[in-house]
Design a protein around this motif. Structure first.
Motif, PDB file in Angstrom:
ATOM      1  N   THR A 235      -2.822  -6.862   7.993  1.00  0.00           N
ATOM      2  CA  THR A 235      -4.113  -6.519   8.589  1.00  0.00           C
ATOM      3  C   THR A 235      -5.227  -7.267   7.869  1.00  0.00           C
ATOM      4  O   THR A 235      -5.197  -7.394   6.643  1.00  0.00           O
ATOM      5  CB  THR A 235      -4.407  -5.007   8.511  1.00  0.00           C
ATOM      6  OG1 THR A 235      -4.448  -4.602   7.138  1.00  0.00           O
ATOM      7  CG2 THR A 235      -3.348  -4.205   9.263  1.00  0.00           C
TER       8      THR A 235
ATOM      9  N   GLY B 145      -6.981  -4.916   5.440  1.00  0.00           N
ATOM     10  CA  GLY B 145      -6.184  -4.680   4.239  1.00  0.00           C
ATOM     11  C   GLY B 145      -6.278  -5.851   3.281  1.00  0.00           C
ATOM     12  O   GLY B 145      -6.417  -5.672   2.067  1.00  0.00           O
TER      13      GLY B 145
ATOM     14  N   GLY C 297       1.306  -2.949   6.869  1.00  0.00           N
ATOM     15  CA  GLY C 297       0.147  -2.229   7.366  1.00  0.00           C
ATOM     16  C   GLY C 297       0.512  -1.471   8.636  1.00  0.00           C
ATOM     17  O   GLY C 297       1.396  -1.894   9.388  1.00  0.00           O
TER      18      GLY C 297
ATOM     19  N   SER D 116      -3.174  -1.125   4.228  1.00  0.00           N
ATOM     20  CA  SER D 116      -4.629  -1.137   4.344  1.00  0.00           C
ATOM     21  C   SER D 116      -5.229   0.161   3.820  1.00  0.00           C
ATOM     22  O   SER D 116      -6.268   0.150   3.151  1.00  0.00           O
ATOM     23  CB  SER D 116      -5.069  -1.389   5.787  1.00  0.00           C
ATOM     24  OG  SER D 116      -4.816  -0.287   6.633  1.00  0.00           O
TER      25      SER D 116
ATOM     26  N   ARG E 261      -5.548   6.298   6.360  1.00  0.00           N
ATOM     27  CA  ARG E 261      -6.653   5.344   6.356  1.00  0.00           C
ATOM     28  C   ARG E 261      -7.987   6.059   6.567  1.00  0.00           C
ATOM     29  O   ARG E 261      -8.994   5.706   5.949  1.00  0.00           O
ATOM     30  CB  ARG E 261      -6.456   4.243   7.396  1.00  0.00           C
ATOM     31  CG  ARG E 261      -7.462   3.104   7.223  1.00  0.00           C
ATOM     32  CD  ARG E 261      -7.015   1.809   7.857  1.00  0.00           C
ATOM     33  NE  ARG E 261      -7.227   1.765   9.284  1.00  0.00           N
ATOM     34  CZ  ARG E 261      -6.276   1.588  10.195  1.00  0.00           C
ATOM     35  NH1 ARG E 261      -5.007   1.450   9.805  1.00  0.00           N
ATOM     36  NH2 ARG E 261      -6.561   1.530  11.469  1.00  0.00           N
TER      37      ARG E 261
ATOM     38  N   ASP F 218       1.067   2.291   4.857  1.00  0.00           N
ATOM     39  CA  ASP F 218      -0.108   1.575   5.352  1.00  0.00           C
ATOM     40  C   ASP F 218      -0.788   0.893   4.174  1.00  0.00           C
ATOM     41  O   ASP F 218      -1.502   1.528   3.396  1.00  0.00           O
ATOM     42  CB  ASP F 218      -1.094   2.488   6.076  1.00  0.00           C
ATOM     43  CG  ASP F 218      -2.256   1.695   6.693  1.00  0.00           C
ATOM     44  OD1 ASP F 218      -2.224   0.451   6.630  1.00  0.00           O
ATOM     45  OD2 ASP F 218      -3.195   2.322   7.218  1.00  0.00           O
TER      46      ASP F 218
END
Length: 420
Positions: A398, A401, A385, A335, A270, A333
């Motif tokens: 999220t 996200g 996420g 996001s 991220r 992830d």
């Protein structure tokens, strides 16, 4: 391994009269790409407006905002007070739905007949008192998002003007001249200036305020921070450290480590995505080719380290096998994936030389993460996420996200890569 098929697109035949680099050439390239890689239908599912409206109607009073889904109640939002770094993402998503209404030229094109602009304005009210009175450090840039969106629609809105300027003042006060950076997180020892790569995404509020006030000192702060970050936050291979600490008096680098990644020498996905996006924004604001080249470097690393399944992991260097996680596989992830797709699309719109590469990569990441993380039964649009793996907060939805999932859908519409 690189993303499967990333460079496999054939070269389209361009009209002889269209010189390279013109708007017409770019339009043809992007439409070719959209045909080569399908845009996920989930981006425009009726569930998107339905879930967002349901979340709006469930906001607590006094207002609190969704941040991630609760591990004790899988798929259900956990809500937080306005003085939280993520609080502006949900109101900004409502503004994005208003943007979708405009792009699609009908109020209910998204499947729900509501006035998204009014919902966005209503949800943003809980943030108005935060300038000068918050604990969010550099994340005031994120908190400014809905007010920046409001000014696109109503440039004379004095509340939005005051709020954007207030958040910019908050960020500018955190600038440490000797170190050449704005302080990200507060800490007890004020001689140590802690900076995280995420801060690149907060600099844009300084430009927004400079446009409103003419204060070019704000622009210089943003440039200085970005330049210092290039020197100290980015490794030779284009990966990034999460945290760099500086001496407030001398600017000397004291340490480089992680707070949310796997290890001090790993690359938290991220953070890498924030960097791609942040430097693309800096280039769009300044035209400085160093920022474009930096965004390219970060994007190249990101794409070349996505595994063969096309799924963005929470940290590129975390072990593939993780016994802590159900199924024993390294968490994704979603996001990081959606943030990266937005950054790559922006990069593709700015970088004529490699526009097709960045845009096709964004579409492919989006396709993979949507297939993995779309959860019709959840409050959030996406699952999978990773909020903070060291704190055991993963396999969640999220709010950020989801925001970037909706935004990338709008960007695709705006650029002719998708249709309402």
């Amino acid at each position: 391994m690189a993303i499967k098929g990333l460079h496999s697109l054939p070269t389209p035949s361009l009209p002889a009269m269209a010189p390279i680099g013109t708007v017409s050439t770019m339009f043809i390239l992007l439409n070719f790409i959209s045909q080569a890689i399908a845009v996920p239908s989930e981006l425009y599912s009726p569930l998107v407006p339905q879930k967002l409206l349901r979340t709006f109607n469930s906001l607590p009073k006094p207002i609190q905002y969704p941040q991630y889904t609760d591990s004790s109640r899988p798929g259900k939002w956990a809500f937080f007070v306005p003085d939280t770094w993520t609080s502006a993402f949900f109101p900004t998503t409502l503004y994005e739905m208003d943007r979708r209404r405009t792009l699609c030229k009908t109020l209910n094109a998204s499947g729900v007949d509501v006035d998204w602009l009014q919902l966005g304005r209503s949800a943003s009210q809980g943030l108005v008192s935060l300038p000068g009175h918050n604990t969010q450090g550099h994340d005031v840039g994120f908190l400014s998002f809905p007010f920046v969106e409001e000014l696109k629609r109503n440039p004379g809105n004095q509340t939005a003007i005051n709020t954007v300027n207030g958040f910019a003042r908050d960020l500018a006060k955190r600038f440490i001249p000797a170190a050449g950076v704005t302080r990200s997180w507060d800490n007890d020892n004020q001689t140590v200036v802690r900076v995280i790569i995420d801060n690149m995404m907060n600099l844009d509020v300084l430009f927004s305020s400079a446009e409103l006030t003419g204060n070019q000192t704000l622009v210089q702060i943003a440039k200085t921070h970005a330049d210092t970050t290039i020197k100290n936050h980015i490794r030779a291979d284009g990966s990034t450290w999460h945290v760099v600490e500086y001496d407030a008096d001398t600017g000397a680098v004291l340490s480089k480590h992680t707070a949310q990644g796997f290890s001090d020498d790993s690359t938290w996905s991220r953070g890498q995505a924030w960097g791609i996006y942040g430097y693309a924004q800096m280039y769009s604001r300044t035209g400085n080719p160093t920022y474009l080249e930096t965004s390219r470097r970060l994007a190249t690393y990101f794409l070349s380290h996505i595994p063969s399944d096309g799924i963005v992991p929470w940290d590129f260097d975390a072990p593939l096998k993780d016994p802590k996680v159900p199924g024993g596989v390294r968490p994704a992830d979603s996001s990081a994936a959606t943030i990266a797709t937005n950054g790559l699309l922006l990069l593709g719109s700015l970088d004529e030389e490699d526009a097709d590469k960045w845009t096709s990569a964004a579409l492919e990441i989006l396709d993979h993460i949507t297939e993995l993380a779309w959860k019709p039964e959840w409050d959030s649009l996406l699952s999978n996420g990773t909020v903070n793996w060291p704190s055991n907060n993963y396999l969640t939805g999220t709010v950020y996200g989801d925001h970037y999932f909706v935004k990338v859908g709008n960007d695709l519409l705006e650029r002719g890569l998708a249709h309402c």
